[in-house]
Structure formats: structure tokens, C-alpha cells
Design an enzyme around this catalytic site. Structure first.
Site, PDB file in Angstrom:
ATOM      1  N   HIS A 104       0.868  -1.179   0.000  1.00  0.00           N
ATOM      2  CA  HIS A 104       0.000   0.000   0.000  1.00  0.00           C
ATOM      3  C   HIS A 104       0.901   1.223   0.000  1.00  0.00           C
ATOM      4  CE1 HIS A 104      -3.819   2.162   0.745  1.00  0.00           C
ATOM      5  NE2 HIS A 104      -3.013   3.034   1.327  1.00  0.00           N
ATOM      6  N   CYS A 105       0.774   2.037  -1.059  1.00  0.00           N
ATOM      7  CA  CYS A 105       1.681   3.168  -1.249  1.00  0.00           C
ATOM      8  C   CYS A 105       1.029   4.458  -0.773  1.00  0.00           C
ATOM      9  CB  CYS A 105       2.073   3.284  -2.720  1.00  0.00           C
ATOM     10  SG  CYS A 105       3.244   4.615  -3.051  1.00  0.00           S
ATOM     11  N   PRO A 106       1.578   5.107   0.262  1.00  0.00           N
ATOM     12  CA  PRO A 106       0.985   6.386   0.718  1.00  0.00           C
ATOM     13  C   PRO A 106       1.198   7.516  -0.278  1.00  0.00           C
ATOM     14  CG  PRO A 106       3.021   5.915   1.903  1.00  0.00           C
ATOM     15  CD  PRO A 106       2.724   4.702   1.082  1.00  0.00           C
TER      16      PRO A 106
END
Length: 314
Positions: A104-106
Site C-alpha cells: 500500500h503506497c501512501p
């Protein structure tokens, strides 16, 4: 003029791939992997143990699943109430299971997985080229700044800031892009690097690797004209993946080599039985295993299955 044209090409490709990475929704397991209402009731009614194992095994017997949990159990998500496909993981941020989840890429506020992994790679590539182009074209003015060759205005501080920002982002992006290029060459995800996939008979960190060329095509597709464009061209459906393993699954009916098993339900996007090596066009140029060699290999490994205990993964 040349610099302006090159700048806008890099900029448009960067924005396009960044947009696709952000707004492409992560793909979730299809309905075949969700437990039926009766199976859910049975799973909730039965105590944890052998009875729950039977419910999960019955639900997963016709699904293309190779991987297991550390204890040998079928991977099950108690939040989404589904049997997890291979390489699928539950994202605690999105609160749903994502096919071939990488992380999950912020920075993009989205899960990077099967549906947008190619877009994420192109985003890294074009952002790196964009920063390198800016740093290269600004270099001569940066040198003049230190040699007092620029007019004494506030603009020269903007030039210095622009060069430092582009150079710093280039360094960080090059390391991240290089890491993901290595992942593609090995057909791994970020999660699989930290926790190798566990197959029925053993843990194999390279279980999904088919060789550099086929690994690359699995992400970018067969048509090279789409490789550099942020349009979806990845192979497969995200639910089943060919493996380099040669051990037959003792709990599934063996399929004669060279024959493709067809699903009883035409709506399935995958074979009714687990994907065999001979059933993937990615493996068509590799020698197929005969039934005798498969039986011999089976005898070496043994017919015993590990005790399955239900284990929830997040």
C-alpha cells in the site's frame, strides 16, 4: 525547441502514469473465491479444528490455489470471508483483499497490485526520467551560480533549489525503480520478498519465477507496443499464476500433459483445477512432464499432506 518538446513528453507520460496508478481500483478476488452462505454458516458453527478444515478444503477443491499458510492451512480471510487466491493479501488500510498485492503506497494513496502494478512501474520510470532531464538541463546554470556567472537576481536561487530538488528525487527514485525492476525480473512482490510463498510441499521464494523474459511479459504483456504506455496489458486474471514447480498436487486429479482442463462453469476466468505447467502459454516452450515422471516425483515427495489448521492472515 527540442528541450521544450522533450520536457512536455516526459511530463505528460509522468502525469498519465501517476493518474492511472492513483485512480485504478485494486482488483479483488472474484465471486468463486467467496464462501457460499451455507459454508459461512458451517464455518461459524463448527469449532476451530478439523471440522473447519473440511469446510475450507471443500470450498477450495476446485479453485486454482497452490499456496498455503505457514502451518499448511488453506489461506482464508475472515474479514472478507473468502479463500485467498495465490499472491492475494488483505490490505489493512483499504480493508479488502487485493490480487497480487505488492504494497500500500501512501504516495499514491492506493494499493499497488495486479491491476496497477504496471502503471506504478511506469510512474517510477517517467518520474525518474523527468527529474534527470530537469537536473541535466539545469546543470550549466547551477555551475554558473557557483562561478558568479548569473545575474544577481532572486532567480538564481530558484535555479539552485530546482537542481537540488531534481537531483535528490533522482537518487531516491533510481533506487526504488531499480528495486522494482529486480522484483519484476524475479517475478516477486514486495510482500513475497519479506515472506516467501509457501506451497504445499515446501517454501519456495522463486516458485512463481518463469525466467526473465516470461516474468517481464507477465507484467507488461505480449504486445511490446503497449509496454511504454500506461494502458493495462498484463497477462492473466490475477487469480491464478503459472509456477515453476513440478510436483503434482496429490489432492487434485492429475491432468494428462499437453491437455487443457476446461471449467465446468463457462463464466470462470480460470481452470476448474489448479493451473498446470502445460496449461499456461507462458510455459509452452518448456518440456512438459510425462505421467511417469510425475508419478516418480510424487513417490519421492510422498502422498502425505501437512495437517491443515485454519489460520487467518492479514
Amino acid at each position: 525547441v527540442v528541450c521544450l518538446v522533450a520536457y512536455h513528453i516526459f511530463f505528460m507520460l509522468f502525469v498519465w502514469s501517476y493518474w492511472k496508478t492513483i485512480f485504478t481500483l485494486p482488483m479483488n478476488p472474484s465471486k468463486e473465491f467467496h464462501l457460499s452462505y451455507s459454508d459461512k454458516e458451517s464455518l461459524e458453527r463448527e469449532p476451530r479444528g478439523e471440522s473447519q478444515q473440511e469446510v475450507l478444503r471443500r470450498a477450495a477443491k476446485d479453485l486454482p490455489i497452490y499456496t498455503r499458510t505457514m502451518s499448511g492451512a488453506i489461506r482464508y480471510c475472515d474479514r472478507c470471508h473468502l479463500v485467498k487466491p495465490d499472491r492475494c493479501h488483505h490490505c489493512s488500510v483499504c480493508d479488502k483483499c487485493v490480487l497480487k498485492m505488492d504494497h500500500h503506497c501512501p504516495w499514491v494513496n492506493n494499493c499497488v497490485g495486479f491491476s496497477n502494478y504496471k502503471f506504478f512501474l511506469l510512474f517510477l520510470a517517467y518520474s525518474l526520467l523527468y527529474c534527470l532531464f530537469i537536473a541535466a538541463t539545469d546543470l550549466q546554470y547551477f555551475i554558473k551560480f557557483w562561478t558568479n556567472g548569473l545575474p544577481d537576481t532572486q532567480a538564481k536561487f530558484h535555479i539552485m533549489f530546482l537542481f537540488f530538488a531534481a537531483a535528490m528525487f533522482s537518487v531516491s527514485l533510481s533506487s526504488l525503480f531499480g528495486y522494482h525492476c529486480w522484483l519484476v525480473s524475479k517475478n516477486k512482490s514486495t510482500l513475497e520478498v519479506f515472506r516467501a510463498p509457501i506451497f504445499r510441499h515446501r517454501t519456495d521464494k522463486n516458485g512463481f519465477s518463469l525466467g526473465f523474459s516470461k516474468n517481464l511479459r507477465q507484467v507488461f504483456g505480449d504486445e511490446k507496443k503497449y509496454w511504454l504506455l500506461p494502458v493495462f496489458s498484463s497477462l492473466g486474471d490475477g487469480c491464478s499464476f503459472p509456477t515453476c514447480l513440478v510436483n503434482q498436487d496429490p489432492e487434485q486429479a492429475s491432468t494428462p500433459c499437453g491437455l487443457n482442463s476446461t471449467s465446468k462453469n463457462e463464466n470462470h476466468l480460470f481452470p476448474a483445477k489448479p493451473l498446470r505447467d502445460s496449461q499456461s502459454h507462458l510455459l509452452t516452450d518448456t518440456p512438459s512432464w510425462s505421467e511417469t515422471s510425475a508419478k516418480a516425483e510424487k513417490g519421492k515427495v510422498g502422498m502425505s499432506n501437512p495437517a491443515l489448521t485454519m489460520e487467518n492472515e492479514t
